[in-house]
Design a protein around this motif. Structure first.
Motif, PDB file in Angstrom:
ATOM      1  N   CYS A   1       0.816  -1.222   0.000  1.00  6.14           N
ATOM      2  CA  CYS A   1       0.000   0.000   0.000  1.00  6.14           C
ATOM      3  C   CYS A   1       0.848   1.270   0.000  1.00  6.14           C
ATOM      4  CB  CYS A   1      -0.924   0.015   1.213  1.00  6.14           C
ATOM      5  SG  CYS A   1      -2.262  -1.193   1.112  1.00  6.14           S
ATOM      6  N   GLY A   2       2.148   1.130   0.168  1.00 12.86           N
ATOM      7  CA  GLY A   2       3.014   2.295   0.086  1.00 12.86           C
ATOM      8  C   GLY A   2       3.718   2.699   1.366  1.00 12.86           C
ATOM      9  N   ALA A   3       3.666   1.871   2.407  1.00 15.05           N
ATOM     10  CA  ALA A   3       4.399   2.200   3.639  1.00 15.05           C
ATOM     11  C   ALA A   3       5.890   2.253   3.339  1.00 15.05           C
ATOM     12  CB  ALA A   3       4.125   1.170   4.724  1.00 15.05           C
ATOM     13  N   ASP A   4       6.568   3.246   3.891  1.00 14.79           N
ATOM     14  CA  ASP A   4       8.005   3.406   3.670  1.00 14.79           C
ATOM     15  C   ASP A   4       8.830   2.592   4.655  1.00 14.79           C
ATOM     16  OD1 ASP A   4       8.008   5.714   1.612  1.00 14.79           O
ATOM     17  OD2 ASP A   4       6.654   6.420   3.189  1.00 14.79           O
ATOM     18  N   TYR A   5       8.279   2.401   5.863  1.00  9.73           N
ATOM     19  CA  TYR A   5       8.969   1.652   6.908  1.00  9.73           C
ATOM     20  C   TYR A   5       7.972   0.706   7.565  1.00  9.73           C
ATOM     21  CZ  TYR A   5      12.106   5.711   6.541  1.00  9.73           C
ATOM     22  OH  TYR A   5      12.927   6.707   6.076  1.00  9.73           O
ATOM     23  N   LEU A   6       8.464  -0.457   7.976  1.00 11.38           N
ATOM     24  CA  LEU A   6       7.663  -1.425   8.718  1.00 11.38           C
ATOM     25  C   LEU A   6       8.267  -1.578  10.106  1.00 11.38           C
ATOM     26  CD1 LEU A   6       7.329  -4.206   5.964  1.00 11.38           C
ATOM     27  CD2 LEU A   6       5.788  -2.273   6.403  1.00 11.38           C
ATOM     28  N   GLY A   7       7.439  -1.355  11.146  1.00 12.71           N
ATOM     29  CA  GLY A   7       7.949  -1.371  12.512  1.00 12.71           C
ATOM     30  C   GLY A   7       7.467  -2.565  13.315  1.00 12.71           C
ATOM     31  N   PHE A   8       8.380  -3.088  14.147  1.00 17.83           N
ATOM     32  CA  PHE A   8       8.107  -4.274  14.948  1.00 17.83           C
ATOM     33  C   PHE A   8       8.581  -4.023  16.378  1.00 17.83           C
ATOM     34  CE2 PHE A   8       8.983  -5.275  10.567  1.00 17.83           C
ATOM     35  CZ  PHE A   8       7.894  -6.063  10.209  1.00 17.83           C
ATOM     36  N   VAL A   9       7.751  -4.395  17.343  1.00 19.40           N
ATOM     37  CA  VAL A   9       8.024  -4.077  18.745  1.00 19.40           C
ATOM     38  C   VAL A   9       8.698  -5.253  19.441  1.00 19.40           C
ATOM     39  CG1 VAL A   9       7.013  -3.381  20.940  1.00 19.40           C
ATOM     40  CG2 VAL A   9       6.073  -2.480  18.800  1.00 19.40           C
ATOM     41  N   LEU A  10       9.884  -4.991  19.988  1.00 19.42           N
ATOM     42  CA  LEU A  10      10.660  -6.007  20.701  1.00 19.42           C
ATOM     43  C   LEU A  10      10.663  -5.734  22.206  1.00 19.42           C
ATOM     44  CD1 LEU A  10      13.505  -6.144  18.087  1.00 19.42           C
ATOM     45  CD2 LEU A  10      12.213  -8.157  18.839  1.00 19.42           C
ATOM     46  N   HIS A  11       9.556  -5.200  22.692  1.00 19.89           N
ATOM     47  CA  HIS A  11       9.414  -4.896  24.119  1.00 19.89           C
ATOM     48  C   HIS A  11       8.375  -5.840  24.711  1.00 19.89           C
ATOM     49  CE1 HIS A  11       9.347  -2.825  27.863  1.00 19.89           C
ATOM     50  NE2 HIS A  11       8.199  -2.213  27.670  1.00 19.89           N
ATOM     51  N   PRO A  12       8.787  -6.775  25.576  1.00 16.56           N
ATOM     52  CA  PRO A  12       7.876  -7.820  26.048  1.00 16.56           C
ATOM     53  C   PRO A  12       6.599  -7.312  26.729  1.00 16.56           C
ATOM     54  CG  PRO A  12      10.140  -8.403  26.545  1.00 16.56           C
ATOM     55  CD  PRO A  12      10.172  -6.997  26.038  1.00 16.56           C
ATOM     56  N   ALA A  13       6.622  -6.111  27.283  1.00 16.91           N
ATOM     57  CA  ALA A  13       5.437  -5.602  27.974  1.00 16.91           C
ATOM     58  C   ALA A  13       4.359  -5.120  27.003  1.00 16.91           C
ATOM     59  CB  ALA A  13       5.831  -4.457  28.906  1.00 16.91           C
ATOM     60  N   SER A  14       4.695  -5.008  25.730  1.00 20.72           N
ATOM     61  CA  SER A  14       3.748  -4.494  24.742  1.00 20.72           C
ATOM     62  C   SER A  14       2.789  -5.581  24.268  1.00 20.72           C
ATOM     63  CB  SER A  14       4.508  -3.934  23.539  1.00 20.72           C
ATOM     64  OG  SER A  14       3.612  -3.615  22.486  1.00 20.72           O
ATOM     65  N   SER A  15       1.538  -5.181  23.989  1.00 20.84           N
ATOM     66  CA  SER A  15       0.555  -6.118  23.433  1.00 20.84           C
ATOM     67  C   SER A  15       0.889  -6.463  21.985  1.00 20.84           C
ATOM     68  CB  SER A  15      -0.846  -5.515  23.512  1.00 20.84           C
ATOM     69  OG  SER A  15      -0.904  -4.281  22.824  1.00 20.84           O
ATOM     70  N   ARG A  16       1.857  -5.743  21.401  1.00 22.83           N
ATOM     71  CA  ARG A  16       2.276  -5.988  20.011  1.00 22.83           C
ATOM     72  C   ARG A  16       3.673  -6.637  19.956  1.00 22.83           C
ATOM     73  NH1 ARG A  16      -0.016  -1.016  20.851  1.00 22.83           N
ATOM     74  NH2 ARG A  16      -1.999  -0.664  19.774  1.00 22.83           N
ATOM     75  N   TYR A  17       4.072  -7.208  21.043  1.00 17.86           N
ATOM     76  CA  TYR A  17       5.422  -7.777  21.152  1.00 17.86           C
ATOM     77  C   TYR A  17       5.633  -8.939  20.196  1.00 17.86           C
ATOM     78  CZ  TYR A  17       9.235 -10.530  23.233  1.00 17.86           C
ATOM     79  OH  TYR A  17      10.382 -11.258  23.441  1.00 17.86           O
ATOM     80  N   LEU A  18       6.806  -8.928  19.574  1.00 21.88           N
ATOM     81  CA  LEU A  18       7.283 -10.064  18.798  1.00 21.88           C
ATOM     82  C   LEU A  18       8.603 -10.533  19.422  1.00 21.88           C
ATOM     83  CD1 LEU A  18       6.911  -9.457  14.948  1.00 21.88           C
ATOM     84  CD2 LEU A  18       5.919 -11.302  16.303  1.00 21.88           C
ATOM     85  N   ALA A  19       8.711 -11.793  19.703  1.00 19.77           N
ATOM     86  CA  ALA A  19       9.971 -12.339  20.202  1.00 19.77           C
ATOM     87  C   ALA A  19      11.017 -12.254  19.099  1.00 19.77           C
ATOM     88  CB  ALA A  19       9.783 -13.783  20.646  1.00 19.77           C
ATOM     89  N   PRO A  20      12.288 -12.106  19.457  1.00 21.92           N
ATOM     90  CA  PRO A  20      13.338 -11.998  18.440  1.00 21.92           C
ATOM     91  C   PRO A  20      13.327 -13.121  17.408  1.00 21.92           C
ATOM     92  CG  PRO A  20      14.213 -11.412  20.585  1.00 21.92           C
ATOM     93  CD  PRO A  20      12.823 -11.924  20.823  1.00 21.92           C
ATOM     94  N   GLU A  21      13.096 -14.347  17.845  1.00 21.28           N
ATOM     95  CA  GLU A  21      13.082 -15.476  16.921  1.00 21.28           C
ATOM     96  C   GLU A  21      11.945 -15.343  15.909  1.00 21.28           C
ATOM     97  OE1 GLU A  21      13.092 -15.673  20.194  1.00 21.28           O
ATOM     98  OE2 GLU A  21      15.057 -16.550  20.684  1.00 21.28           O
ATOM     99  N   ALA A  22      10.766 -14.900  16.410  1.00 22.02           N
ATOM    100  CA  ALA A  22       9.608 -14.720  15.528  1.00 22.02           C
ATOM    101  C   ALA A  22       9.860 -13.587  14.536  1.00 22.02           C
ATOM    102  CB  ALA A  22       8.359 -14.434  16.352  1.00 22.02           C
ATOM    103  N   LEU A  23      10.493 -12.516  15.005  1.00 25.33           N
ATOM    104  CA  LEU A  23      10.771 -11.401  14.111  1.00 25.33           C
ATOM    105  C   LEU A  23      11.785 -11.799  13.044  1.00 25.33           C
ATOM    106  CD1 LEU A  23      10.498  -8.544  13.159  1.00 25.33           C
ATOM    107  CD2 LEU A  23      12.089  -7.815  14.954  1.00 25.33           C
TER     108      LEU A  23
END
Length: 203
Positions: free
Chosen positions: A22-44
């Motif tokens: 759709c045209g996003a310039d950057y894709l962001g991923f959260v590596l902070h375990p307290a976040s509801s959007r957390y991704l573990a390093p292995e999953a990322l």
């Protein structure tokens, strides 16, 4: 100069690919375990391997040491490190050679002093008083920050308010997470398209 868009809080390949298409310039991923959007390093790491090589990816961390952050970048393979905690300015020297963004929580005019303290960051992410809360940053303060440094405006950005935010703050980038979600970590494609269209057509 067109405003760039980072879609953050991504948790799955389908949403990441759709945001990119759709045209996003950057894709962001959260590596902070307290976040509801957390991704573990292995999953990322596994997710990033399934994205096109053209994707520019951002890993968001909170209060990790320079050594930990370097190791995360190496292990996961993302392009840009976004520091979103209370990291001291000296960490930017310790991370020399890497692309680093630093979040600053703008509550009062005094917080603008932080722009100078973190001037070595590639981008200052102007966020609300509490990141990830869905509340809006003070756009006028963010506008003052944007005259001092390259700024990505975050905090409560939605398709409904992004045009006004751009008009007031004049950021170089928009950083959006919850404003284009169906639920935490799951994107709403209609909202995603609407936001990107409004930013890309803003003059």
């Amino acid at each position: 100069m067109s405003v760039k868009v980072k879609i953050c809080g991504l948790t799955n390949v389908a949403d990441a690919r759709y945001a990119l298409a759709c045209g996003a310039d950057y894709l962001g991923f959260v590596l902070h375990p307290a976040s509801s959007r957390y991704l573990a390093p292995e999953a990322l790491r596994d997710l990033l391997k399934r994205l096109p090589g053209t994707a520019v990816t951002v890993g968001v961390t909170v209060n990790r040491s320079a050594e930990e952050n370097r190791e995360l970048m190496r292990f996961c393979g993302f392009d840009i490190l976004q520091l979103h905690g209370g990291e001291p300015p000296r960490i930017l020297d310790e991370l020399a050679g890497l692309r680093v963004w630093k979040a600053v929580h703008l509550k009062t005019a005094e917080d603008l002093d932080l722009i100078e303290e973190y001037r070595k960051a590639e981008v200052i992410v102007a966020d609300a008083s509490q990141g990830g809360s869905g509340t809006c940053c003070d756009w006028r303060l963010a506008g003052r920050a944007a005259r001092l440094h390259k700024v990505a405006l975050a905090g409560g950005i939605t398709p409904d308010n992004v045009a006004e935010a751009l008009e007031i703050a004049h950021p170089a980038e928009i950083d959006c997470s919850g404003g284009v979600e169906a639920s935490p970590g799951i994107k709403d494609y209609h909202k995603l398209i609407a936001l990107l269209e409004k930013v890309k057509h803003h003059e």
